[in-house]
Each structure stands twice: as C-alpha cells, then as structure tokens.
Scaffold this active site. Structure first.
Site, short mmCIF file in Angstrom:
data_model
loop_
_atom_site.label_atom_id
_atom_site.label_comp_id
_atom_site.label_asym_id
_atom_site.label_seq_id
_atom_site.Cartn_x
_atom_site.Cartn_y
_atom_site.Cartn_z
N LYS A 1 -32.84 -52.18 -13.87
CA LYS A 1 -33.08 -53.52 -14.43
C LYS A 1 -31.80 -53.95 -15.13
O LYS A 1 -31.53 -53.55 -16.26
CB LYS A 1 -34.25 -53.46 -15.42
CG LYS A 1 -35.02 -54.75 -15.59
CD LYS A 1 -34.20 -55.94 -16.05
CE LYS A 1 -33.92 -55.94 -17.53
NZ LYS A 1 -32.99 -57.05 -17.94
N GLU B 1 -30.03 -59.87 -17.48
CA GLU B 1 -30.31 -61.16 -16.83
C GLU B 1 -29.16 -62.14 -17.03
O GLU B 1 -29.14 -63.21 -16.43
CB GLU B 1 -31.63 -61.74 -17.35
CG GLU B 1 -31.65 -62.13 -18.83
CD GLU B 1 -31.88 -60.94 -19.79
OE1 GLU B 1 -31.55 -59.79 -19.43
OE2 GLU B 1 -32.36 -61.20 -20.91
N CYS C 1 -19.13 -51.91 -26.79
CA CYS C 1 -19.79 -51.04 -27.76
C CYS C 1 -18.78 -50.09 -28.40
O CYS C 1 -19.06 -49.47 -29.41
CB CYS C 1 -20.89 -50.24 -27.10
SG CYS C 1 -20.26 -49.13 -25.86
N GLU D 1 -23.43 -55.21 -36.52
CA GLU D 1 -22.58 -55.35 -35.33
C GLU D 1 -22.44 -56.84 -35.01
O GLU D 1 -23.44 -57.53 -34.79
CB GLU D 1 -23.24 -54.62 -34.15
CG GLU D 1 -22.42 -54.69 -32.88
CD GLU D 1 -23.11 -54.00 -31.70
OE1 GLU D 1 -24.31 -54.25 -31.48
OE2 GLU D 1 -22.43 -53.23 -30.99
P1 NAD Z 1 -29.76 -56.17 -25.41
O1 NAD Z 1 -30.34 -55.07 -26.22
O2 NAD Z 1 -30.06 -57.56 -25.79
O3 NAD Z 1 -30.24 -56.05 -23.88
C1 NAD Z 1 -30.11 -54.84 -23.16
C2 NAD Z 1 -31.16 -54.81 -22.07
O4 NAD Z 1 -32.46 -54.85 -22.66
C3 NAD Z 1 -31.08 -56.00 -21.12
O5 NAD Z 1 -31.33 -55.56 -19.81
C4 NAD Z 1 -32.18 -56.92 -21.62
O6 NAD Z 1 -32.75 -57.70 -20.59
C5 NAD Z 1 -33.20 -55.95 -22.18
N1 NAD Z 1 -33.94 -56.52 -23.32
C6 NAD Z 1 -33.50 -57.45 -24.21
N2 NAD Z 1 -34.47 -57.70 -25.10
C7 NAD Z 1 -35.51 -56.92 -24.80
C8 NAD Z 1 -36.81 -56.73 -25.39
N3 NAD Z 1 -37.20 -57.39 -26.46
N4 NAD Z 1 -37.63 -55.83 -24.82
C9 NAD Z 1 -37.25 -55.15 -23.73
N5 NAD Z 1 -36.05 -55.29 -23.13
C10 NAD Z 1 -35.19 -56.16 -23.66
O7 NAD Z 1 -28.18 -55.90 -25.34
P2 NAD Z 1 -27.05 -56.85 -24.74
O8 NAD Z 1 -26.88 -58.01 -25.62
O9 NAD Z 1 -27.28 -57.07 -23.30
O10 NAD Z 1 -25.78 -55.87 -24.86
C11 NAD Z 1 -25.02 -55.74 -26.03
C12 NAD Z 1 -25.47 -54.57 -26.86
O11 NAD Z 1 -25.42 -53.37 -26.10
C13 NAD Z 1 -24.58 -54.32 -28.06
O12 NAD Z 1 -25.39 -53.99 -29.16
C14 NAD Z 1 -23.73 -53.14 -27.64
O13 NAD Z 1 -23.22 -52.36 -28.69
C15 NAD Z 1 -24.71 -52.37 -26.83
N6 NAD Z 1 -24.03 -51.46 -25.93
C16 NAD Z 1 -24.05 -50.13 -26.23
C17 NAD Z 1 -23.38 -49.24 -25.42
C18 NAD Z 1 -23.40 -47.78 -25.74
O14 NAD Z 1 -22.99 -47.02 -24.88
N7 NAD Z 1 -23.84 -47.34 -26.89
C19 NAD Z 1 -22.70 -49.68 -24.28
C20 NAD Z 1 -22.72 -51.05 -23.99
C21 NAD Z 1 -23.39 -51.93 -24.83
#
Ligand code: NAD
Length: 495
Positions: free
Chosen positions: A171, A174, A279, A381
């Site tokens: 998944k 989006e 990240c 963050e």
């Molecule tokens: P996000 O948490 O908003 O979304 C991540 C995924 O979760 C997406 O596929 C999204 O569709 C899904 N999602 C979003 N809200 C949801 C909900 N309420 N319930 C279920 N699924 C949901 O993250 P983002 O904005 O796409 O990415 C940025 C974040 O990811 C930052 O916090 C960054 O630090 C983190 N990140 C961490 C790493 C790591 O290795 N630790 C690597 C890359 C990014």
C-alpha cells in the site's frame, strides 16, 4: 484524467472512487489514484494466497533469478522512474535517482537469497540424531509506505519478502503512487508470477483492512510516529508480526574542533536536501560553545541564500517543493511558532517565489538560532527545510540533550577528536550514528532502524534483519533408527 490503478494478480484494476495526485511544483492535480477499501484488499489477498504455494516451493535460486532481471529492468527504466518520482514528490531528479539507486541496492542484496536462507546444521546432537534449522516464508505479508521515498522505501520491503518466498501486498502513499505501479509492471516483466506482488492504493480504509485481515501474517510500515504506533498496536493485536518505523528529529553535534566549513557544507545537504522531507534529515545542529555556533551560522547563511529552488524536474536545482499545500502550511506554521517562541530566524525562506511556479508548494531554507528544548520547533518533527541551532556547553550536555529526545533515528558528530567520537558512539541512544557522516543511512547489507519512538517492533528494516522478519525459523531433529536396534519407552526428559 488518468487513474493510477491497483495492481492485483498481474492486472490493472480501476476503482470507482479516487484521490487527487498533485504536482507540487505547479500546484496542479495531474492524476487520480484509485482509492481502495476492504473489498480491494480482499481481492489482493485472494491473489496473494493463491500464488503463495507455488512461489514458496520455487527454489530460492530461481527466485533470485527474477531479482537479477528485476534489477536490470530498474536500471534500464531509471530515467522514466525518477521523472515520475520528481513530478509527484517535488524532489530533484538527482535526488530521485539517488533514492532509486539506494533502493536497487536492496534488490542486489535479495539476489543473494539462497545464501541468506541457508540454515544451521549440527551432526550427532544425540545418538544417531542430527539437527538443523531452516527459515521458511510466512505467507502473505504487507507493506505500507510513506510519500517521501516512493521508490526506495517499498524496495526496502518487497524484494527481500518475495525473495524469501512470501507473497506481498503493498500500500504505497496516495500522494505519489505512480512509480510504485510502474515498478510492479517491471516485476511482471522480470518473470514474477501473477499474484506474488499486488499493489492496493488508497488511504486509511485500505490500511485498516490490511491490518485486520487474518490472512496477512506480517506488516512492515514506514511513516510518521503517531500512525506507526497505531499500526503496531492494531497489527499486533490481530496476531501479526509488525515492524513500524516512525518519525525523527535528527541532531548533529558540532564540536569546537570540527572543520566548520566541512560541517556547514555537509549540513546543507543533510538539512535542506529533499527540502528536509527525509526521515534521516538533520533538523537540529547542537553546537558546543558559542564560537562553534557563531562560525557555523556565519558559514551557512550565504549558502542558504544561494540555494537554487525550483521544480525538481528542472536540471540544476538544489531543492524542490514540499509535497502538498497542507504540508507546506504545516511547515510555515512551525516557523511562525518558532518566531513567536523567541527563537532567532537568521535565514528566512518563507517568502520565496519561484517565477512561473507561483502556485507551487515552495518554502526556502530556514535557519533558527537560539532554539531551546522547550520549543515546539525543537520537540516535533517539522519535515521541511528548517534547521534549528541549539547551543550547549559540553559534549556531555549535548549527548544528554539528544538522549532526552523522544526520537532516536539518526545522529551525527562533527569532530577531529577520536576520544570524543568514541564516547559519543558508545553513549548516544540513537539507532544510526555518523561520525563526520551526516546521513548515516546503512547500506543494504546492514539494517536500518531507529530507537525509542522512531521504531516500534524488534527487527530493523532491510539487510539481515529483513531476512529474519520475513521468515520463521523451524528446528528439525531427525533420527533414522537402524533395523537391528530395539526401541524402549523413555520417560525422563531426553538429554
Ligand atoms: P504518514 O504516516 O502520513 O503516512 C504513511 C502511510 O500511512 C501512507 O501510506 C498513508 O496512506 C498511511 N496513513 C496515513 N494516515 C493513516 C491513518 N490514519 N491510518 C492508517 N494509515 C494511514 O507519513 P508520510 O507523511 O507519508 O511520510 C512522512 C513520515 O514518514 C515522516 O514522519 C518521516 O519521518 C517518516 N519516515 C520514516 C522513515 C524511517 O525509516 N523511520 C522513513 C521515511 C519516512
């Protein structure tokens, strides 16, 4: 408008409902992405379950051959893929190529899966008994990925998962889903049987259906900490193996003896590369002593003013736009908050305008001085091009500051002092540590993961931990009694 579809059992599947995908550099909606639900997930599970028995029984060396072809196809199609990434994410083409290359490293590592799956063997553990353990795939496993590395983070997951004999449901975010779909097509071209990889698009409803489905045995998640924590709780409660990587606040310590020019140059890339949407981005510079802080700020100010900011798809840019208007507004909100809290904004990127791209989601480089640990801009963050300078009195104070932070993803120390570097590496409570290396992202044959609230679960992503995450160990003891032996009942515990 073109719809980015699901990919189930080797076929595109459109959806009645969709979500807009924008080009962050222009602010325009350029595509729609299918919005999945429990029915879509159920279809993907049927395909993945049907494909599993034959794929599990395919010899690892044959599975590796698919990976070899896949690696070649990724390289052959890299220009097209980075164009898609840059168009939907906003990052520069060079940066997109960097993420793709780091992703391909994981495919290379997965090519070694016959070696990685070798079990352990002991001869004669008891009279006439031999014992061994091997690693077997789990079944259908899922991955849920963030927007900021639309190609690389999925590549952390499914190459090893499928090389180990699992079938996979991905998944993607989006916000920038096109490259994932293009890559799924390449896997089919590489000879991966239908149903071994499936892509279900969408948001929360799709994710929740994946978490609740009993057929899915394990979930890898990468995203923000609040979502990671809830995914870990819900997936574990449903009996799954879960690894959920979350957000970060990565500190770099600058000691007075450091080469400040080098620190300033490398911090430019680490803080402002990909507009801070990494990240592992450095978002806090902890300078030990006022002199180090003043010299670092003086060195960075002109570099920040000279940043080339514009559409990521145009050659020669240092930094592109943020991913969405909402995210840009969130970042701007943090900057306002920092100013109101009394931090000194010594480089202000708020009023940037990119000619011809007035509706793009751009924010210029921002540098705050005099940031203190009670401020929101320090605690949370931001995920934008904002670097905070905190002043500390000693290395021990700087280490204590970092150890007190809720996140523990990456960190770096700039110094020429070996003793200080060793103490830092030993005492710091962070999962990935750099000494004069600002982005210590492990190569594919090590594993990636933070500590504290940057990772929920036990095993890190990719590398050797991924082999363990996507398999379960079976221990087998075997005895072949010879025909002349007489057996008798033994009631004590075998020893
Ligand atoms: P996000 O948490 O908003 O979304 C991540 C995924 O979760 C997406 O596929 C999204 O569709 C899904 N999602 C979003 N809200 C949801 C909900 N309420 N319930 C279920 N699924 C949901 O993250 P983002 O904005 O796409 O990415 C940025 C974040 O990811 C930052 O916090 C960054 O630090 C983190 N990140 C961490 C790493 C790591 O290795 N630790 C690597 C890359 C990014």
């Amino acid at each position: 408008m073109q719809q980015i579809t699901h990919w189930i059992n080797g076929e595109h599947l459109t959806a009645a409902r969709s979500l807009p995908v924008s080009n962050p550099s222009t602010g325009e909606t350029i595509r729609d992405v299918a919005d999945g639900d429990a029915d879509t997930v159920a279809q993907a599970i049927v395909a993945a379950e049907a494909a599993f028995p034959a794929w599990r029984d395919t010899p690892p060396a044959k599975r590796a051959q698919v990976m070899y072809r896949f690696k070649q196809l990724l390289e052959d199609n890299s220009e097209r893929l980075v164009q898609l990434i840059s168009e939907e994410h906003g990052k520069t083409l060079e940066d997109a190529m960097g993420e793709l290359k780091r992703g391909i490293e994981n495919v290379e590592y997965a090519c070694g899966v016959p070696e990685l799956l070798k079990g352990e063997y002991s001869h004669n553990t008891g009279p006439g008994i031999d014992a061994w353990s091997n690693f077997q795939p789990l079944g259908v496993v899922a991955g849920i990925t963030p927007f900021n590395f639309p190609a690389m983070v999925p590549l952390w997951m499914y190459p090893m998962a499928i090389a180990c004999g699992n079938t996979f449901i991905l998944k993607p975010s989006e916000k920038d889903p096109s490259s994932v779909l293009a890559v799924a097509e390449l896997l089919a071209e590489a000879g991966l049987p239908n149903g071994v990889i499936n892509v279900v698009q969408g948001g929360r409803a799709t994710v929740e259906a994946l978490l609740d489905a009993p057929a899915i045995k394990a979930v890898s998640f990468v995203g923000s900490t609040p979502i990671a924590e809830s995914i870990y709780a819900r997936g574990s409660a449903a009996g799954k193996r879960v690894q959920a990587l979350g957000g970060a606040k990565n500190h770099a310590i600058v000691l007075p003896d450091a080469d400040i020019d080098n620190a300033a140059n490398t911090l430019m890339g680490a803080a402002f590369g990909s507009a801070g949407e990494r990240c592992m981005a450095i978002s806090v510079a902890v300078c030990v002593g006022d002199d180090a802080a003043d010299r670092l700020i003086e060195a960075m100010q002109p570099k920040i003013a000279a940043l080339k900011i514009g559409p990521g798809t145009e050659k020669g840019m240092d930094m592109g736009a943020l991913v969405t208007a909402e995210h840009r507004d969130k970042v701007l909100g943090y900057i306002e908050d920092g100013v109101a809290a009394g931090a000194k904004l010594v480089a202000d990127g708020r009023d940037i305008s990119v000619p011809g791209h007035e509706n793009g989601f751009f924010v210029g480089g921002c540098l705050f001085d005099q940031v203190t640990p009670d401020m929101r801009i320090y605690q949370e963050e931001i995920f934008g091009p904002v670097l905070c300078v905190v002043r500390a009195d000693s290395l021990d104070d700087a280490i204590a500051l970092i150890n007190a932070h809720e996140y523990g993803n990456g960190t770096c120390l700039f110094t020429r002092d070996g003793e200080a570097a060793r103490r830092f590496a030993d005492q710091i409570e962070v999962g990935m540590v750099g000494i004069n290396v600002p982005l210590p992202v492990p190569v594919a044959y090590h594993s990636f993961g933070g500590w504290k609230r940057s990772l929920f679960g036990d095993l890190h992503a990719y590398g050797p931990d991924a082999v363990r995450f996507y398999t379960r160990r079976k221990a087998i003891s075997q005895r072949w009694p010879s025909s002349f032996e007489t057996s008798h009942a033994e009631f004590s515990f075998p020893s």
